[in-house]
Scaffold this active site. Structure first.
Site, PDB file in Angstrom:
ATOM      1  N   HIS A  60      13.498  89.707  35.651  1.00 55.31           N
ATOM      2  CA  HIS A  60      13.490  88.966  34.383  1.00 55.31           C
ATOM      3  C   HIS A  60      12.896  89.803  33.263  1.00 55.31           C
ATOM      4  CE1 HIS A  60      14.620  85.387  36.499  1.00 55.31           C
ATOM      5  NE2 HIS A  60      13.606  85.548  37.316  1.00 55.31           N
ATOM      6  N   HIS A  91       3.848  91.630  29.852  1.00 52.33           N
ATOM      7  CA  HIS A  91       5.296  91.806  30.043  1.00 52.33           C
ATOM      8  C   HIS A  91       5.993  91.760  28.688  1.00 52.33           C
ATOM      9  CE1 HIS A  91       4.683  87.379  30.205  1.00 52.33           C
ATOM     10  NE2 HIS A  91       5.764  87.400  29.445  1.00 52.33           N
ATOM     11  N   HIS A 110       3.666  90.081  25.771  1.00 55.03           N
ATOM     12  CA  HIS A 110       2.744  88.995  26.121  1.00 55.03           C
ATOM     13  C   HIS A 110       1.648  89.505  27.045  1.00 55.03           C
ATOM     14  CE1 HIS A 110       5.936  85.701  25.208  1.00 55.03           C
ATOM     15  NE2 HIS A 110       5.285  86.103  24.136  1.00 55.03           N
ATOM     16  N   THR A 194       6.742  80.049  28.691  1.00 51.58           N
ATOM     17  CA  THR A 194       8.126  80.094  28.205  1.00 51.58           C
ATOM     18  C   THR A 194       9.103  80.366  29.343  1.00 51.58           C
ATOM     19  OG1 THR A 194       8.049  82.459  27.688  1.00 51.58           O
ATOM     20  CG2 THR A 194       7.343  80.935  25.959  1.00 51.58           C
TER      21      THR A 194
END
Ligand SMILES: [Zn+2]
Length: 286
Positions: A60, A91, A110, A194
């Protein structure tokens, strides 16, 4: 990325009251003269200069997690935080998740922190269990030496992490270089994770002033195997109250628009991604 409407977790669908990310509208931001929300003075980053981390491409995003003894991990206090928070990982999202006055940035980093007095499983169930510091990245065709030094240290590791599942251990990073050059100027609000399960447990601290990466560095991310994109769509404004420290602590908020360079790079970036997709890469990688 799987379709957002099929994400697990009730908060990810309907009914959440403080979902993230959001479009931060600066005219609605509350300057916190009365210390209603920002009750603990300036933000204090301790131990961010020498951090032992391991990198992974988890399908991801590219993520760097803190390694070794927890007591050695960097901590964050102050600002809106009533507790001490321990850095777990950082990340990337490209494009940015948050927007400011409708404008997105090419990238957002983040820094995910867990309340130091809680286990992760406990923190995921407290309204202030996590503190996530967000740093926007803007793209420039040419960086000056100082700007290049800032990000090169981290981004030199990205080529090791292009494929899902690849790992890169034992990286020592100076994370202060990745924080905004102006740590007194930020937006803060109570929001959510999120990604699934979108728990409403996050104190967000979004720096208003971006750092810079070069377009060569940015182009690398278009080749990272994480599917089509890795940002969640903007969530509708609901009960979000966004605060900023009073002007005695901040300079005038910088206008945060995508500059000419960035627009060009982002355009070619997504052309590359589209080509990548039409070569048969599956978008449902979760
Ligand atoms: Zn994130």
């Amino acid at each position: 990325m799987a379709e957002e409407n099929s994400w697990p977790g009730g908060f990810c669908k309907q009914g959440g009251r403080r979902q993230s990310p959001i479009d931060i509208r600066t005219e609605d931001v509350i300057t916190d003269f009365k210390k209603d929300f920002i009750t603990n003075g300036p933000l204090k980053f301790v131990g961010y200069q020498v951090v032992l981390m391991n990198g992974i491409n988890n399908g991801h995003t590219i993520q760097f997690s803190t390694e070794g003894d927890e007591s050695m991990h960097p901590t964050l206090t102050g600002g809106p935080l009533k507790h001490s928070y321990r850095l777990e990982q950082l990340h990337f999202h490209w494009l940015s998740e948050h927007a400011i006055n409708g404008a997105k940035f090419p990238m957002e980093i983040h820094f995910v922190h867990i309340r130091a007095d809680l286990k992760v499983s406990e923190a995921l169930n407290r309204k202030d269990g996590l503190a996530i510091v967000s740093v926007f990245c803007n793209v420039k065709s040419e960086l000056n030496e100082h700007q290049l030094e800032t990000t090169e240290e981290l981004l030199q590791h990205i080529p090791h992490l292009m494929k899902t599942g690849s790992r890169h251990n034992g990286v020592i990073l100076d994370l202060t270089r990745l924080l905004s050059p102006d740590r007194r100027s930020y937006f803060t609000y109570l929001g959510s994770l999120t990604s699934p399960e979108c728990n409403e447990v996050v104190v967000w601290i979004v720096f208003s002033k971006p750092i810079y990466i070069s377009d060569d560095q940015y182009r690398f991310f278009s080749k990272v195997g994480v599917g089509r994109h890795n940002f969640r769509s903007l969530q509708k404004l609901n009960h979000h109250l966004v605060y900023q420290p009073p002007p005695s602590f901040i300079k005038t908020p910088t206008a945060v628009l995508m500059m000419g360079d960035a627009v060009k790079v982002v355009k070619s970036f997504f052309q590359n991604v589209t080509r990548f997709m039409s070569n048969g890469f599956s978008s449902s990688d979760s």
